[in-house]
Design a protein around this motif. Structure first.
Motif, PDB file in Angstrom:
ATOM      1  N   VAL A 105      -8.726  14.790   1.407  1.00 28.06           N
ATOM      2  CA  VAL A 105      -8.275  15.470   2.625  1.00 28.06           C
ATOM      3  C   VAL A 105      -8.967  16.828   2.686  1.00 28.06           C
ATOM      4  N   PRO A 106      -9.592  17.171   3.797  1.00 20.07           N
ATOM      5  CA  PRO A 106     -10.263  18.475   3.886  1.00 20.07           C
ATOM      6  C   PRO A 106      -9.276  19.631   3.689  1.00 20.07           C
ATOM      7  N   GLY A 166       2.330   8.653   6.244  1.00 14.90           N
ATOM      8  CA  GLY A 166       0.908   8.999   6.332  1.00 14.90           C
ATOM      9  C   GLY A 166       0.359   9.470   5.001  1.00 14.90           C
ATOM     10  N   ALA A 167       1.153  10.244   4.279  1.00 13.72           N
ATOM     11  CA  ALA A 167       0.730  10.701   2.956  1.00 13.72           C
ATOM     12  C   ALA A 167       0.559   9.514   2.011  1.00 13.72           C
ATOM     13  N   ALA A 216      -2.855   5.573  -0.928  1.00 12.54           N
ATOM     14  CA  ALA A 216      -3.294   4.181  -1.048  1.00 12.54           C
ATOM     15  C   ALA A 216      -4.794   4.054  -0.788  1.00 12.54           C
ATOM     16  N   ARG A 217      -5.300   4.846   0.151  1.00 12.12           N
ATOM     17  CA  ARG A 217      -6.721   4.781   0.504  1.00 12.12           C
ATOM     18  C   ARG A 217      -7.618   5.057  -0.691  1.00 12.12           C
ATOM     19  N   TRP A 268       5.462  12.220  -4.350  1.00 13.15           N
ATOM     20  CA  TRP A 268       5.536  11.640  -3.011  1.00 13.15           C
ATOM     21  C   TRP A 268       6.862  10.907  -2.820  1.00 13.15           C
ATOM     22  N   ALA A 269       7.260  10.122  -3.828  1.00 19.26           N
ATOM     23  CA  ALA A 269       8.486   9.319  -3.720  1.00 19.26           C
ATOM     24  C   ALA A 269       9.711  10.211  -3.547  1.00 19.26           C
ATOM     25  N   VAL A 270       9.738  11.339  -4.239  1.00 24.39           N
ATOM     26  CA  VAL A 270      10.878  12.260  -4.116  1.00 24.39           C
ATOM     27  C   VAL A 270      10.971  12.776  -2.683  1.00 24.39           C
TER      28      VAL A 270
END
Length: 118
Positions: free
Chosen positions: A39-40, A81-82, A87-88, A97-99
């Motif tokens: 991500v920029p 989106g995150a 995943a990408r 992320w899960a929290v």
């Protein structure tokens, strides 16, 4: 029910507000995540603004319930989106992320339930 709604909404707001501030001040963690996910770094302020808006919207939801519901829904979409960004690049370190995602989902569910939308 009200206590769960209050606690989860406040906790979600504080967590996302702290993440927004980390983006705004250029803390190393969001920078390293952006680099790892491709991500920029120029996106750090806009992403921090979205997090901050979500956090403030959750608090505004105490006065205007629809704002809390919309903010929680927006945070759920933000973290979906995150997940896509993780995943990408096939990143499997999804603990933080899960929290955040679970907090946003819980805030959305409790907002909907508490205000009778669900």
């Amino acid at each position: 029910m009200f206590t769960a709604y209050l606690v989860v909404t406040l906790l979600t707001s504080v967590a996302n507000g702290a993440a927004a501030i980390a983006n705004f001040i250029g803390h190393d963690y969001p920078k390293s995540q952006a680099d790892k996910l491709g991500v920029p770094r120029s996106w750090m302020l806009p992403l921090g603004t979205l997090l901050g808006a979500g956090a403030l919207g959750l608090l505004a939801g105490f006065a205007v319930p629809v704002l809390g519901v919309l903010s929680a829904g927006g945070l759920v979409l933000y973290f979906l989106g995150a997940y896509g960004a993780h995943a990408r690049v096939r990143d499997r370190q999804l603990g933080p992320w899960a929290v955040f995602f679970c907090l946003a989902v819980a805030a959305l569910a409790l907002n909907l339930a508490h205000h009778g939308y669900w």
